[in-house]
Design a protein around this motif. Structure first.
Motif, PDB file in Angstrom:
ATOM      1  N   LEU A 132     -29.913 -62.509   9.786  1.00  0.00           N
ATOM      2  CA  LEU A 132     -29.301 -63.311   8.724  1.00  0.00           C
ATOM      3  C   LEU A 132     -30.068 -64.615   8.550  1.00  0.00           C
ATOM      4  O   LEU A 132     -30.798 -65.046   9.440  1.00  0.00           O
ATOM      5  N   THR A 133     -29.869 -65.228   7.392  1.00  0.00           N
ATOM      6  CA  THR A 133     -30.476 -66.524   7.100  1.00  0.00           C
ATOM      7  C   THR A 133     -29.414 -67.611   7.208  1.00  0.00           C
ATOM      8  O   THR A 133     -28.330 -67.492   6.630  1.00  0.00           O
ATOM      9  N   VAL A 134     -29.748 -68.658   7.957  1.00  0.00           N
ATOM     10  CA  VAL A 134     -28.852 -69.806   8.083  1.00  0.00           C
ATOM     11  C   VAL A 134     -28.855 -70.572   6.760  1.00  0.00           C
ATOM     12  O   VAL A 134     -29.910 -70.985   6.282  1.00  0.00           O
ATOM     13  N   ASN A 135     -27.687 -70.762   6.163  1.00  0.00           N
ATOM     14  CA  ASN A 135     -27.599 -71.483   4.892  1.00  0.00           C
ATOM     15  C   ASN A 135     -27.408 -72.977   5.083  1.00  0.00           C
ATOM     16  O   ASN A 135     -27.837 -73.776   4.248  1.00  0.00           O
ATOM     17  N   SER A 136     -26.731 -73.357   6.149  1.00  0.00           N
ATOM     18  CA  SER A 136     -26.473 -74.774   6.400  1.00  0.00           C
ATOM     19  C   SER A 136     -26.184 -74.965   7.875  1.00  0.00           C
ATOM     20  O   SER A 136     -25.869 -73.997   8.591  1.00  0.00           O
ATOM     21  N   HIS A 137     -26.312 -76.176   8.352  1.00  0.00           N
ATOM     22  CA  HIS A 137     -25.927 -76.482   9.727  1.00  0.00           C
ATOM     23  C   HIS A 137     -25.378 -77.897   9.787  1.00  0.00           C
ATOM     24  O   HIS A 137     -25.780 -78.769   9.013  1.00  0.00           O
ATOM     25  N   ALA A 138     -24.443 -78.097  10.715  1.00  0.00           N
ATOM     26  CA  ALA A 138     -23.826 -79.407  10.897  1.00  0.00           C
ATOM     27  C   ALA A 138     -23.674 -79.661  12.389  1.00  0.00           C
ATOM     28  O   ALA A 138     -22.904 -78.963  13.068  1.00  0.00           O
ATOM     29  N   ASP A 139     -24.422 -80.627  12.918  1.00  0.00           N
ATOM     30  CA  ASP A 139     -24.324 -80.971  14.327  1.00  0.00           C
ATOM     31  C   ASP A 139     -22.976 -81.623  14.612  1.00  0.00           C
ATOM     32  O   ASP A 139     -22.483 -82.434  13.825  1.00  0.00           O
ATOM     33  N   GLN A 140     -22.388 -81.271  15.754  1.00  0.00           N
ATOM     34  CA  GLN A 140     -21.089 -81.786  16.141  1.00  0.00           C
ATOM     35  C   GLN A 140     -21.237 -82.860  17.220  1.00  0.00           C
ATOM     36  O   GLN A 140     -22.255 -82.931  17.910  1.00  0.00           O
ATOM     37  N   SER A 141     -20.210 -83.675  17.376  1.00  0.00           N
ATOM     38  CA  SER A 141     -20.282 -84.796  18.318  1.00  0.00           C
ATOM     39  C   SER A 141     -20.408 -84.356  19.766  1.00  0.00           C
ATOM     40  O   SER A 141     -20.894 -85.103  20.616  1.00  0.00           O
ATOM     41  N   ASP A 142     -19.970 -83.124  20.074  1.00  0.00           N
ATOM     42  CA  ASP A 142     -20.064 -82.631  21.450  1.00  0.00           C
ATOM     43  C   ASP A 142     -21.378 -81.916  21.730  1.00  0.00           C
ATOM     44  O   ASP A 142     -21.550 -81.322  22.800  1.00  0.00           O
ATOM     45  N   GLY A 143     -22.315 -81.955  20.788  1.00  0.00           N
ATOM     46  CA  GLY A 143     -23.617 -81.326  20.986  1.00  0.00           C
ATOM     47  C   GLY A 143     -23.712 -79.920  20.441  1.00  0.00           C
ATOM     48  O   GLY A 143     -24.816 -79.372  20.351  1.00  0.00           O
TER      49      GLY A 143
END
Length: 204
Positions: free
Chosen positions: A144-155
């Protein structure tokens, strides 16, 4: 090696502990063309065919594999995405996949988006640096292709995927619901980058 293009859905019809976990998987492959010792990716984990019949094959799933893959994946009745190993000359329709699971993610959200299903997957912190928008990732054996990513405060990282009707009809991805665990394999280039970074940190 595999491509992450699923060619069958199998079902575990028997599983028992024999030192390692022994599982029999029903499938639709022409098993006359599958050799004992052949590799088949089962929801992203490369396993070896140990015996076979007209519409089934068996595998031994080591304790290491069980511990590194999604919980309750190796139980009777479970449906698995199947892919036979890549042959020289085969079309590379997905991306290079090794069949080695790097970590277990969790479905954080699912929603309809047009005719597609939009999934948000929560991935562990160890994999977060290697997941990038427009990059490749394997989820339960599916390229699959990653469409978006969002880093979280816990790493950790949350990444988005759009699953078109053909993909969820031909794989088990359409069955996933929030809270379900999934097997993740990062892109092979990112895997080597991971190792290079580890070696660099040890030399410092």
């Amino acid at each position: 090696m595999f491509t992450g293009i699923i060619t069958d859905i199998g079902t575990i019809d028997h599983a028992e502990q024999r030192g390692d976990l022994h599982a029999r998987i029903r499938c639709h492959y022409d098993m006359s063309g599958v050799a004992i010792g052949a590799s088949i990716a089962c929801s992203g984990a490369c396993l070896t065919v140990t015996s076979k019949g007209d519409d089934w094959f068996t595998v031994d799933v080591s304790a290491e594999t069980v511990s590194k893959t999604a919980a309750n994946r190796w139980v009777q009745g479970k449906r698995l995405n199947l892919e036979r190993a890549l042959k020289i000359g085969d079309e590379l329709g997905g991306h290079i996949v090794t069949g080695h699971v790097d970590g277990v993610g969790t479905v954080a959200a699912r929603e309809a988006e047009g005719d597609s299903i939009r999934f948000t997957i929560a991935a562990p912190a160890a994999l977060a640096p290697y997941i990038a928008a427009k990059g490749s990732i394997t989820v339960d054996g599916v390229s699959l292709t990653v469409n978006s990513h969002a880093d979280q405060s816990d790493g950790t990282v949350h990444f988005g995927l759009n699953i078109i009707p053909h993909t969820w009809e031909m794989t088990t991805l359409g069955e996933l619901q929030p809270g379900d665990p999934v097997n993740l394999e990062i892109d092979v280039l990112a895997r080597y980058l991971m190792r290079m970074n580890e070696a660099k940190s040890l030399s410092m």
